[in-house]
Design a protein around this motif. Sequence first.
Motif, PDB file in Angstrom:
ATOM      1  N   GLY A  60     -15.139  25.964  -1.018  1.00  0.00           N
ATOM      2  CA  GLY A  60     -14.411  27.145  -1.437  1.00  0.00           C
ATOM      3  C   GLY A  60     -15.335  28.334  -1.583  1.00  0.00           C
ATOM      4  O   GLY A  60     -16.404  28.417  -0.985  1.00  0.00           O
ATOM      5  N   GLU A  94      -7.169  31.416  -5.045  1.00  0.00           N
ATOM      6  CA  GLU A  94      -7.957  31.606  -3.818  1.00  0.00           C
ATOM      7  C   GLU A  94      -7.694  32.951  -3.158  1.00  0.00           C
ATOM      8  O   GLU A  94      -8.645  33.606  -2.708  1.00  0.00           O
ATOM      9  N   GLY A 136     -13.011  31.130  -6.975  1.00  0.00           N
ATOM     10  CA  GLY A 136     -13.163  29.695  -6.769  1.00  0.00           C
ATOM     11  C   GLY A 136     -13.047  28.946  -8.078  1.00  0.00           C
ATOM     12  O   GLY A 136     -13.260  29.506  -9.160  1.00  0.00           O
ATOM     13  N   TRP A 181     -15.517  22.085  -4.796  1.00  0.00           N
ATOM     14  CA  TRP A 181     -14.278  21.965  -5.559  1.00  0.00           C
ATOM     15  C   TRP A 181     -14.481  21.043  -6.762  1.00  0.00           C
ATOM     16  O   TRP A 181     -14.003  21.321  -7.844  1.00  0.00           O
TER      17      TRP A 181
END
Length: 256
Positions: A4, A172, A177, A217
């Motif tokens: 991300g 997002e 993030g 993540w």
Amino acid sequence: MSRGRRTPVAGSTVVVTGANRGIGLAFVQEALAAGAAKVYAGVRDLGDITPELAASGAEPVALEVTDPEQVREAARHCADATVVVNNAGLHAGDRLVQAADPGAARREMEVNYFGPLEMTRAFAPVIAGNGGGAIVNVLSVAAIAPTAFMGGYSASKAAALYLGGIARAELEPLDIGVTSLIVGSVDTRMAAHVDGDKEDPRDVARTGLAAMARGDWTCDTDRMAIESRARMARDPIRYERGLGRLLFVDQLRTKG
């Protein structure tokens, strides 16, 4: 590996909840050591700041995560924030179903789930307005496997794990993030009742900030977290039963 939003620590303005000691203090120290422009240290009582936090160079902020108005006030005060570390946590030390204190699980959920939710709601517009950044949720091995001897704590951390995934999808488009940290046994007050090997809080914080910078993540921050996930993947029933048996031991101990 897909990742991300990458958020470097250097130059960031960081807000850490539960920053007075333990993992929270370690995040304050490691963020400043890595070049953060500023760190706000969220504490419940500005009149009870540890010497270590006072010496860190962070700015203490009154921040009780179970108080929505105080969370909103912190978001107004920390208007330059680009990173939030949701670290404040509560382990009530009770069972879930056969609880001596039926209210313990509710308090754990308030701190460990609704606290990060309130923080995320309040700070997402701030971070977005500052060009994007990251939210880091400090979780636990108890989030990835039903951990009976940690009662409502396990359930609340599992809820927070899903919170991170849902918040990531929503945020997002705002260039924010979300990184969820799966943490094992760490040398803090919360784990004072556990014997055996425990991680240095600064190692956990350093690993967590590096994961944020990579755009991970989820990150297993230490050996116990990595090994627990592996055991869960190999034989989940055996692993859960093993955790359940720990309800009946006299002394918890980590494996060396």
